[in-house]
Structure formats: structure tokens, C-alpha cells
Design an enzyme around this catalytic site. Structure first.
Site, short mmCIF file in Angstrom:
data_model
loop_
_atom_site.label_atom_id
_atom_site.label_comp_id
_atom_site.label_asym_id
_atom_site.label_seq_id
_atom_site.Cartn_x
_atom_site.Cartn_y
_atom_site.Cartn_z
N PRO A 110 0.83 -1.21 0.00
CA PRO A 110 0.00 0.00 0.00
C PRO A 110 0.86 1.26 0.00
CG PRO A 110 -0.55 -1.44 1.86
CD PRO A 110 0.61 -2.06 1.17
N ALA A 146 10.58 2.98 -1.42
CA ALA A 146 11.93 2.40 -1.41
C ALA A 146 11.94 1.06 -2.15
CB ALA A 146 12.41 2.22 0.03
N ALA A 147 10.88 0.27 -1.95
CA ALA A 147 10.83 -1.05 -2.60
C ALA A 147 10.71 -0.91 -4.12
CB ALA A 147 9.66 -1.87 -2.04
N GLY A 193 3.38 3.70 5.31
CA GLY A 193 4.50 3.50 6.23
C GLY A 193 5.19 2.16 6.04
N ASP A 231 14.83 2.97 5.75
CA ASP A 231 13.92 2.27 4.83
C ASP A 231 14.68 1.65 3.66
OD1 ASP A 231 12.04 3.32 6.51
OD2 ASP A 231 10.78 4.18 4.95
C1 MEV Z 1 9.73 5.96 8.01
O1 MEV Z 1 9.58 4.61 7.64
C2 MEV Z 1 10.58 6.07 9.24
C3 MEV Z 1 10.82 7.49 9.71
O2 MEV Z 1 11.65 7.39 10.89
C4 MEV Z 1 11.49 8.36 8.69
C5 MEV Z 1 12.92 7.93 8.41
O3 MEV Z 1 13.55 7.25 9.21
O4 MEV Z 1 13.42 8.33 7.33
C6 MEV Z 1 9.52 8.16 10.15
#
Ligand code: MEV
Length: 321
Positions: A103, A112-113, A107, A154
Site C-alpha cells: 500500500p 523504497a521497494a 509506512g 527504509d
Molecule cells: C519511516 O519509515 C521512518 C521514519 O523514521 C522516517 C525515516 O527514518 O526516514 C519516520
């Protein structure tokens, strides 16, 4: 790895942040893990036309160097540019198709994937190779375009496809998971951009620096303790640390009523611990559960309004002991 005959296919996994999001942007340690069963895919084919990228989700395509018809295509174009220039292709040709089961804006590392899968497929198309180290750097550049000031966690977990203990500016540490961890992931259904969540925390930090720093340090401590729990298989302790991490993330102001409700529902149904995962303000939460409790927790999350629930087992084939 992508295959070496056309079509050149590749994929990369989604990720969860197990502990330490947001504080990791400010130099604290964090733990993340790949979700092998939830992936983004890329497929590259040779052609005589300038290199183009087509997103099956968004039903849009754009070619390198041509004007983008809307803003959402710009990052995809930049992806082609960054990869082509890394591989030394001055007039690249070919067709790249991307699709993702992850999705978007949840989050779970979909950006990135997609970047990692696409760059690997392009490497194969161009007859080049790319080390994980370089790929990690290239995906990080893409993350900067998406998120502004990413910590780098990430891209790292998505590229290496291993649980990682990550701290900005320090050497990457791959983690060994002592006992399999059943994780249930529930989506609030509310899409949120990581960029927004990161900038909300930034504002808070600028307004109340020392109090916010204290929260970051506590989150870092929780992540560091959780590393020990994960490596020694103390899942009850790991769960308690996750819940403590959620409490601290609430203090940072990046939880939401939906996230809190899902966290509470999972704990009431028997989860050992639960928290929001990733940027927050919506997106996904995760719960650590005993294998036999997975169905009850899944059910409770659905009843509490989760838009989508998936579960997976975090273990690590080659290093699992
Ligand atoms: C996002 O997956 C994680 C955060 O800590 C942002 C980051 O580390 O770049 C919110």
C-alpha cells in the site's frame, strides 16, 4: 537478483519499523525488518525508444527527458535519470514496468521497494551490475526526493532484505532473530505521507527542543533494549518495549485515534505488544503476537475498523538459530 535474459524482472520487499521511527532521523538507533511476502516488482524490456517507466497502479507512464504530464510522474522520471547516470547510459532505451502489492503512503516502504526493484531491473537491462552498497545509496537518493530528510533506514532494510539495527552514520548491523516473531499488521486505511509526519516532528523539535530530545533518547533506549530481546528470543519483553515505544510516539504527536484504537484492540485480544509503524498519523500499526493468538488478534483488528490486516513471521532463514 534480476534474471539475465529479457524480460528482466526484479522485486523488493515492504518493510516494517519494529522500533525507533522518527527518533532515528535524529541519530537514535532503530530496528526494521523486511516483509518478504509483500513486494514491489519491476520488469524491464529492451526497446529502441527512449527509456520509459510505466506504473501499473497509477496507470501512467513517462519517458526519460520528456515533459511529465503531472507532478506524480516526476519522481519516476528522476528514478530513470538517477539509475541511467549511475550506469553511465547517456541515451538509455527500454521499457520499465513497475507494480507493487505494498500500500502506498502506509509506512511500509513502498517507495523504497519500487526504487530498489526498478534499479535492479535496469541494471540487468543495461547489462551492468550494482552492489547492495551502491543500490542502497541510489535508493536513498530517491528517498530524499520522496521524503526530504530520510534517516536511511527504509532503503537499507529494503535493499538488504534482512532485519537491521540501524543508526545514522554507523556501520550497518544485520540482526539475528532468535525466535520467530508473529507480527500482525493492520492498516488504518488513512494514507499519510512520511514527509508530513517527519515535518510535524521537526516542528515539535524546533518548538520544544529539550523535551522532544528527551523523548528521542527514550525511544533510542527502547530500541537498544529491544535488540537484546530480539536476539535472545525474549518476546514478552520485546512486546512490552513495542508498547512503550507507541506511548513515546504518542508523546511526539504522530499517533492518531485510529492507530490508538487498533493498538488497544490488539492488546485486548492478546497481543504481547503493539505500536504504530513508520511515519504514523495514519498508515499501519503492528502487533507482536503468539502464533496461536494470530486469528483472534486479526479478528479484533478487523472489528476495530482496520481496512486491511496481514500477518507474517519474522524469522531469518540463513541466520535463524
Ligand atoms: C519511516 O519509515 C521512518 C521514519 O523514521 C522516517 C525515516 O527514518 O526516514 C519516520
Amino acid at each position: 537478483m534480476p534474471c539475465n535474459r529479457p524480460p528482466f524482472k526484479s522485486s523488493a520487499p515492504a518493510k516494517i519499523i519494529l522500533l525507533g521511527e522518527h527518533a532515528v532521523v535524529y541519530g537514535m538507533p532503530a530496528i526494521a525488518a523486511p516483509i518478504q511476502s509483500l513486494r514491489a516488482y519491476a520488469c524491464a524490456q529492451p526497446s529502441d525508444t527512449p527509456l520509459s517507466i510505466r506504473s501499473l497502479e497509477f496507470e501512467k507512464s513517462v519517458a526519460i527527458g520528456s515533459p511529465a504530464s503531472d507532478d506524480s510522474l516526476r519522481p519516476l522520471q528522476q528514478l530513470l535519470q538517477i539509475a541511467s547516470s549511475y550506469f553511465g547510459m547517456r541515451k538509455p532505451t527500454g521499457d520499465l514496468v513497475i507494480r507493487s502489492d505494498i500500500p502506498v503512503a502506509g509506512g511500509l516502504g513502498s517507495g523504497a521497494a519500487v526504487s530498489a526493484a526498478a534499479i535492479r531491473a535496469l541494471a540487468a537491462l543495461f547489462g551492468r551490475s550494482v552492489s547492495n552498497e551502491d543500490l542502497n545509496q541510489l535508493v536513498f537518493e530517491m528517498e530524499r526526493i520522496h521524503h526530504g530528510t530520510p534517516s536511511g533506514i527504509d532503503n537499507t532494510v529494503v535493499v538488504y532484505e534482512r532485519p537491521v539495527y540501524f543508526q545514522r552514520g554507523k556501520d550497518l548491523e544485520l540482526l539475528t532473530v532468535k525466535r520467530p516473531c508473529h507480527i500482525v499488521i493492520a492498516d488504518t486505511g488513512r494514507a499519510t505521507m512520511t514527509r508530513e509526519a517527519v515535518s510535524r516532528v521537526r516542528q515539535r523539535y524546533e518548538q520544544r527542543q529539550s523535551a522532544t530530545e528527551e523523548v528521542f533518547v527514550s525511544i533510542g533506549q527502547v530500541a537498544s533494549n529491544a535488540r537484546g530481546a530480539l536476539e535472545s528470543g525474549k518476546l514478552g519483553q520485546l512486546g512490552a518495549l513495542m508498547s512503550e515505544n507507541h506511548r513515546l510516539l504518542r508523546q511526539l504527536g504522530i499517533s492518531s485515534p485510529e492507530l490508538d484504537e487498533l493498538v488497544d484492540a490488539s492488546i485486548a485480544a492478546g497481543a504481547m505488544g503493539a505500536k504504530l509503524s513508520g511515519g504514523g498519523m495514519g498508515g499501519n500499526m503492528i502487533a507482536l503476537v503468539d502464533g496461536s493468538t494470530v486469528p483472534a488478534v486479526r479478528r479484533a483488528l478487523r472489528q476495530a475498523g482496520a481496512a486491511r490486516v496481514v500477518d507474517f513471521v519474522l524469522s531469518l532463514g540463513p541466520v535463524y538459530s
